[in-house]
Design a protein around this motif. Sequence first.
Motif, PDB file in Angstrom:
ATOM      1  N   TRP A 142       1.030  -1.515  -0.257  1.00 21.31           N
ATOM      2  CA  TRP A 142       0.197  -0.072   0.303  1.00 21.31           C
ATOM      3  C   TRP A 142       0.770   1.051   0.135  1.00 21.31           C
ATOM      4  O   TRP A 142       1.786   1.156   0.325  1.00 21.31           O
ATOM      5  N   VAL A 143       0.210   2.224  -0.244  1.00 20.01           N
ATOM      6  CA  VAL A 143       0.782   3.864  -0.473  1.00 20.01           C
ATOM      7  C   VAL A 143       0.491   4.725   0.311  1.00 20.01           C
ATOM      8  O   VAL A 143      -1.250   4.624  -0.235  1.00 20.01           O
ATOM      9  N   LYS A 152      -4.388   0.619  -2.785  1.00 23.07           N
ATOM     10  CA  LYS A 152      -3.233  -0.824  -2.605  1.00 23.07           C
ATOM     11  C   LYS A 152      -3.122  -0.830  -3.371  1.00 23.07           C
ATOM     12  O   LYS A 152      -2.818  -0.498  -4.794  1.00 23.07           O
ATOM     13  N   VAL A 153      -1.673  -1.019  -3.882  1.00 23.24           N
ATOM     14  CA  VAL A 153      -0.470  -1.013  -4.997  1.00 23.24           C
ATOM     15  C   VAL A 153      -1.077  -2.456  -5.861  1.00 23.24           C
ATOM     16  O   VAL A 153      -0.933  -2.213  -7.033  1.00 23.24           O
ATOM     17  N   SER A 154      -0.344  -3.304  -5.110  1.00 26.98           N
ATOM     18  CA  SER A 154      -0.503  -4.984  -5.370  1.00 26.98           C
ATOM     19  C   SER A 154      -0.453  -5.691  -4.282  1.00 26.98           C
ATOM     20  O   SER A 154      -0.286  -4.974  -2.941  1.00 26.98           O
ATOM     21  N   VAL A 195       5.447   4.314   2.260  1.00 30.04           N
ATOM     22  CA  VAL A 195       4.663   2.774   2.223  1.00 30.04           C
ATOM     23  C   VAL A 195       4.691   1.525   2.795  1.00 30.04           C
ATOM     24  O   VAL A 195       5.217   2.183   4.041  1.00 30.04           O
ATOM     25  N   VAL A 196       3.972   0.743   2.763  1.00 27.01           N
ATOM     26  CA  VAL A 196       3.869  -0.101   3.758  1.00 27.01           C
ATOM     27  C   VAL A 196       3.269  -1.753   3.034  1.00 27.01           C
ATOM     28  O   VAL A 196       2.547  -1.394   2.436  1.00 27.01           O
ATOM     29  N   HIS A 197       3.666  -2.487   3.987  1.00 22.59           N
ATOM     30  CA  HIS A 197       3.149  -4.375   2.971  1.00 22.59           C
ATOM     31  C   HIS A 197       3.251  -4.869   4.473  1.00 22.59           C
ATOM     32  O   HIS A 197       4.274  -4.200   5.488  1.00 22.59           O
ATOM     33  N   ASN A 198       2.379  -6.077   4.397  1.00 19.20           N
ATOM     34  CA  ASN A 198       3.091  -7.072   5.262  1.00 19.20           C
ATOM     35  C   ASN A 198       4.010  -7.825   5.417  1.00 19.20           C
ATOM     36  O   ASN A 198       4.305  -8.456   4.205  1.00 19.20           O
TER      37      ASN A 198
END
Length: 232
Positions: free
Chosen positions: A134-135, A149-151, A179-182
């Motif tokens: 996400w950005v 949500k980017v991808s 930017v954020v991801h899990n």
Amino acid sequence: MENSEKRLTIKDLAEDDRPREKMERKGASSLSDAELIAILLRVGNASETAVDVAQRLLGQVNNSLNELARLSLHQLTRIKGIGRTKAITILAALELGRRRNAEGPINRERIFSSRSVIDLFQPVLADLPHEEFWVLLLNKSNRIIERVKVSQGGVGGTVVDPKLVLKHAVERLASAVIVVHNHPSGNPQPSDKDIALTEKLKNAAQLFDITLLDHVIVTDGECYSFADNGKM
């Protein structure tokens, strides 16, 4: 025989003077009040374009939008070139403007630290069985413009195109991004790919005068902030 009652339209203007085309090229703020009203009117009458009618309309209310907003449907339809449909369109546009003003400014949440980001995204991402990237788009005051949500990928990762991240930022005129991801594995530590992507995003953002403030990795427990760990 040519119809002398043919209405003049905006298309009868030189291309550089057409309000719709001008708005597409330069944005709504570049148009005069008369040009904006002309877009609502769409067509003029046998002797005037829509812009001419709009200029004459404004002249009758001392070029004041506030005075225009006080006119009734009946008063508007008494003006040459403005029938019932055009009058209703103008009144509807003015009412939308009035309602927008009544709402007041948008109360956008402000990001103060990585904790703010974690509180925002952990409920969304922590329990997912796959990775999502996400950005968070921010204005100059670090208030949220939008989160996108980017991808989305699998358990082991997701493919992220920096151009797509920056496309969202540029389109929404963001001054900064986070930017954020899990990590579904529960391990908050960044991988070599995470580190390389962060550097690539940071350098690319600088070309557009956009600041990458942080990259946050979310799990259902401990989370990782590149900024807090001196990696930005």
